[in-house]
Structures are given as structure tokens and as C-alpha cells.
Write an enzyme that holds these catalytic residues in place. Structure first.
Site, PDB file in Angstrom:
ATOM      1  CG  ASP A   1      -2.367   4.004  -1.454  1.00 30.55           C
ATOM      2  OD1 ASP A   1      -3.042   3.840  -2.489  1.00 30.55           O
ATOM      3  OD2 ASP A   1      -2.536   3.322  -0.425  1.00 30.55           O
TER       4      ASP A   1
ATOM      5  CB  SER B   1      -0.951  -0.051   1.207  1.00 33.76           C
ATOM      6  OG  SER B   1      -1.948   0.915   1.118  1.00 33.76           O
TER       7      SER B   1
END
Length: 431
Positions: free
Chosen positions: A231, A96
Site C-alpha cells: 500500500d 496509508s
């Protein structure tokens, strides 16, 4: 949280907490739970992603399960395809928003939701007892990156033209490179993309959702209408209006909340700003708070029948379109609202954030300290002083020996004062 799994899957530094051997064992463990004998897997751009994907796939295949690998793709693409194409599970190899040296494993069930903590515990137990079938019963491996097209086609059918808008996209050198720019261009927007590397060497490095400063500068430089930062796996988003002002998840939730009916619920977390709660209340929408973590937001959304929820950090879940946070989808949603309203993005935010002071205090035993009567009494005292003008939250860090203090008040001075008082008390108790 278990031995391996945390609040968002299994994550750690490659070569330490996560390795090809561990990925194989997790895959092997999950393989024994499959029914239809097929799973789908994708990853972000990290260099370790290919090896971990193949290792995980090997563990799955050792149980006779076929693996469909779509390559580099945002997490929400896997969540969409696992349900649409009826796979047993969907796997994302990604850490992530973490730096490039990290990697991880996220697992989605057949409905496109992150698996439960109960299932995580079952997988962890099975990791200790790896098994393989005979050589004539192993699964097969297929590379099918073209399946990402199904997600794109679904997105495009849900949005109208964005012609006339100029939009900056910060791709964080991550998974959004496979979807974001193409979708905006196909909808007619003029796109300026930054941080669009594909080799994973600079994923999340001073860019993307955690570092939106470059996005803001680029929006102002090109006189763009708005900008969006994702992200590494594109399930989070931070926005920027035409003035270069940063918009967090609370701001974006407020804009999208205009579609909700009066009397509806919107799901946030314990960190959701009090200002958003007040603004929603004025619209006759109730904010309900889940624990920090997008999977907890989704759980409460399902329980309450809510269609919109998210976190200040930028996980936005719109159940009308997706079962998980989807940064690209949220960006398209915001751009569509701007187009429909005919107003600049800065005019669509009409609530003021309460100043929020966050202090992290290192301690010896965080759980003993949280159970202190002195600390409990102090928290009650502060909340009584704040009343409806603020909030106080004191909790243990999920990953470190730290106590996290959050004081939020209409007046920054008051928030700072009481946050510091709680900090001093914690340090005194910790001696």
C-alpha cells in the site's frame, strides 16, 4: 478513538480534516513531550506530504526540538530508525492505503511502537494551547535521506540469496519505491516492478494492496514465481502465487507460522478467517483475536509474548524483525521460505478459507441498535446454529453510521442465509 486520532493515527482529506495548520499544532503539541530533543520524520509520495512534513516540523522546532527528515520512506523504516538511533518520536506523514487526496500523521514512540491512546489524548488536549519558545531556542531542521540505508543494511543481513526467483512487485506509486526493488535485486532476485511513480499523483490508484488484479496478471504474463503488492506507506502487503491466485494476510501468516514452536500463540483479529484458526490448531498453535487495527494486534502480541501476528488486510507483524507491519520485510520473508523449501508458493498454502459474507447496513443510531435485545438474541441464535462450523460478528463501523455484519461458515449458502436474516432484522429495528 479521540477527536483527531483514529485506529491508525490522524487521517483525513487534505484541506479539510488535515491541513498545514493542524499539522503544525500536532507537532507543537508533541514538542512539549520530547526529552532528547530530536525526532525523525518521513512520508509517502503524496503531493501534500512535503508541506505537511514541514508544517509538522515547524511545530516541533518551535519547542526547541531538532528534526531529521529522511524524505520518502515506508512507515516501518521510521519505526526501525526511531529505536535504533534513539529518537524521542518517529513521525510518518501518510494516509496509508487511502486515495491521493487523503493524508495523515502516524506517531511512533522511542521503542518503535505506535503511541498509546492515552498519549494521543494528551496530544489532543495540548493542541488547544500552542506555545513557542524564543527565537534563540528553536530547533534545527536536517534533511537526511541517507539514513534509509541503515534500514536496508539491517534487512540484508537477515536474509540469504534469492537468486533464481522471478518476482513481481507492485509499488502502488508509494513509499516502497525507496526500498523494495533495491532489496530484492541485491539479494539476487529478478524483479519486475509496476506502478513505480514518484510524484504521488497515482498513489494507491487502482493498484497496490487494495487492487491486486494487475499484480496477478503481471505474474502470469512474465511466468514469475510470485508477486507482492504494497500500500501507499508499505506497511501492508497482499501476495500472489505463481498461478496468479491472490493471497491475503491470513495466507501469508499461515506460511510464516511454520517457524513457530508448538504451543505458541499467533495473534489475529476478529476478522481473521476461521480456516486459519483451524489450520493453526492442527499445528498446535493457538490463534488469539484482537480488535481490528494493527496497533491492537501489537498490544496483544506484547501482552502474550507472541512473535507473529497480523490482519487479513495485510498488516503482518514479525517481532523477530520489526515492531510494526512491514510489507517489504514480509515479502522477503515469504520469498526466502519459497527458496528454502524449493517448492512453488502455491504448495505452501494448505488451508481452506471459510466463505465469509460481509454486509454493511446504514442505520440512524448504530450504538442504540447494537444494544438491542432482539439483535443480541439473534446473534446468539446464529452462533448456536453455526457451532464450530462458523462465526458471526456484528459491530459498529468506526467511521460511519453503519452496522457491519460478518457471517463465516464452511458452506457459503449458510453464511449468506444468516447474514441476510441479521440484515433484515437490523433494518426492521432501525425503522
Amino acid at each position: 478513538m479521540g477527536i483527531y486520532f483514529g485506529t491508525d493515527g490522524f487521517r483525513g482529506i487534505y484541506g479539510e480534516a488535515i491541513s498545514p495548520d493542524i499539522a503544525y499544532k500536532v507537532g507543537n503539541s508533541l514538542g512539549s513531550l520530547c526529552n532528547k530533543k530530536k525526532i525523525i520524520i518521513g512520508r509517502d509520495t503524496r503531493r501534500s506530504g512535503s508541506l505537511l512534513s514541514l508544517s509538522f516540523a515547524s511545530g516541533i522546532m518551535s519547542h526547541g526540538i531538532d528534526v531529521i527528515d529522511i524524505g520518502v520512506a515506508p512507515t516501518p523504516v521510521i519505526a526501525y530508525l526511531v529505536k535504533t538511533l534513539q529518537f524521542d518520536y518517529g513521525i510518518v506523514i501518510s494516509a496509508s492505503h487511502n486515495p491521493r487526496q487523503y493524508n495523515g500523521i502516524k506517531i511512533f514512540d522511542k521503542e518503535g511502537y505506535k503511541i498509546s491512546e492515552e498519549l494521543e489524548a494528551i496530544i489532543e488536549r495540548k493542541i488547544l494551547y500552542s506555545t513557542e519558545l524564543g527565537s534563540d531556542k528553536v530547533g534545527r531542521y536536517y534533511s537526511r535521506p541517507r539514513l534509509i540505508k541503515k534500514y536496508k543494511e539491517n534487512i540484508l543481513t537477515n536474509f540469504k540469496s534469492l537468486e533464481g526467483l522471478k518476482i513481481v512487485l507492485d509499488l502502488a506509486n508509494g513509499a516502497s519505491i525507496s526500498t523494495a526493488k533495491e532489496l530484492f535485486i541485491k539479494l539476487g532476485a529478478k524483479v519486475i516492478s509496476i506502478n513505480k511513480g514518484r510524484n504521488g499523483k497515482k498513489i494507491n490508484h487502482k493498484c497496490g494492496a487494495l487492487y491486486p488484479e494487475e499484480l496477478a496478471k503481471t505474474v502470469k504474463k512474465f511466468n514469475a514465481d510470485m508477486g507482492f503488492s504494497f500500500d501507499g506507506d508499505a506497511d501492508r502487503i497482499i501476495g500472489c502465487n505463481e498461478k496468479g491466485e491472490i493471497l491475503d494476510g491470513d495466507d501469508l501468516l499461515f506460511i510464516i507460522s511454520n517457524k513457530l514452536k508448538k504451543g505458541s500463540f499467533l495473534i489475529g483479529t476478529s476478522m481473521t478467517n476461521k480456516g486459519l484458526e483451524v489450520a493453526l490448531s492442527n499445528q498446535n498453535i493457538s490463534l488469539l483475536r484482537a480488535d481490528v487495527g494493527d496497533k491492537y494486534v501489537v498490544e496483544l502480541m506484547k501482552e502474550k509474548g507472541a512473535t507473529l501476528g497480523g490482519e487479513t488486510s495485510g498488516h503482518i507483524i514479525d517481532m523477530d524483525f520489526s515492531t510494526t507491519g512491514d510489507g517489504v520485510l514480509t515479502a522477503l520473508n515469504i520469498a526466502s521460505i519459497v527458496k528454502e523449501k524449493g517448492l512453488p508458493l502455491s504448495k505452501l498454502i494448505s488451508f481452506k478459507h471459510y466463505p465469509q459474507i460481509i454486509i454493511n447496513v446504514g442505520v440512524i443510531d448504530k450504538y442504540r441498535l447494537l444494544n438491542s435485545d432482539l439483535l443480541s438474541a439473534k446473534i446468539l441464535e446464529v452462533q448456536k446454529v453455526f457451532g464450530n462450523n462458523g462465526r458471526v460478528l456484528v459491530r459498529a463501523s468506526g467511521t460511519e453510521n453503519k452496522i457491519r455484519i460478518m457471517c463465516e461458515h464452511k458452506t457459503k449458502k449458510e453464511a449468506e442465509k444468516y447474514a441476510q436474516e441479521i440484515e433484515l432484522l437490523i433494518k426492521e429495528i432501525n425503522k
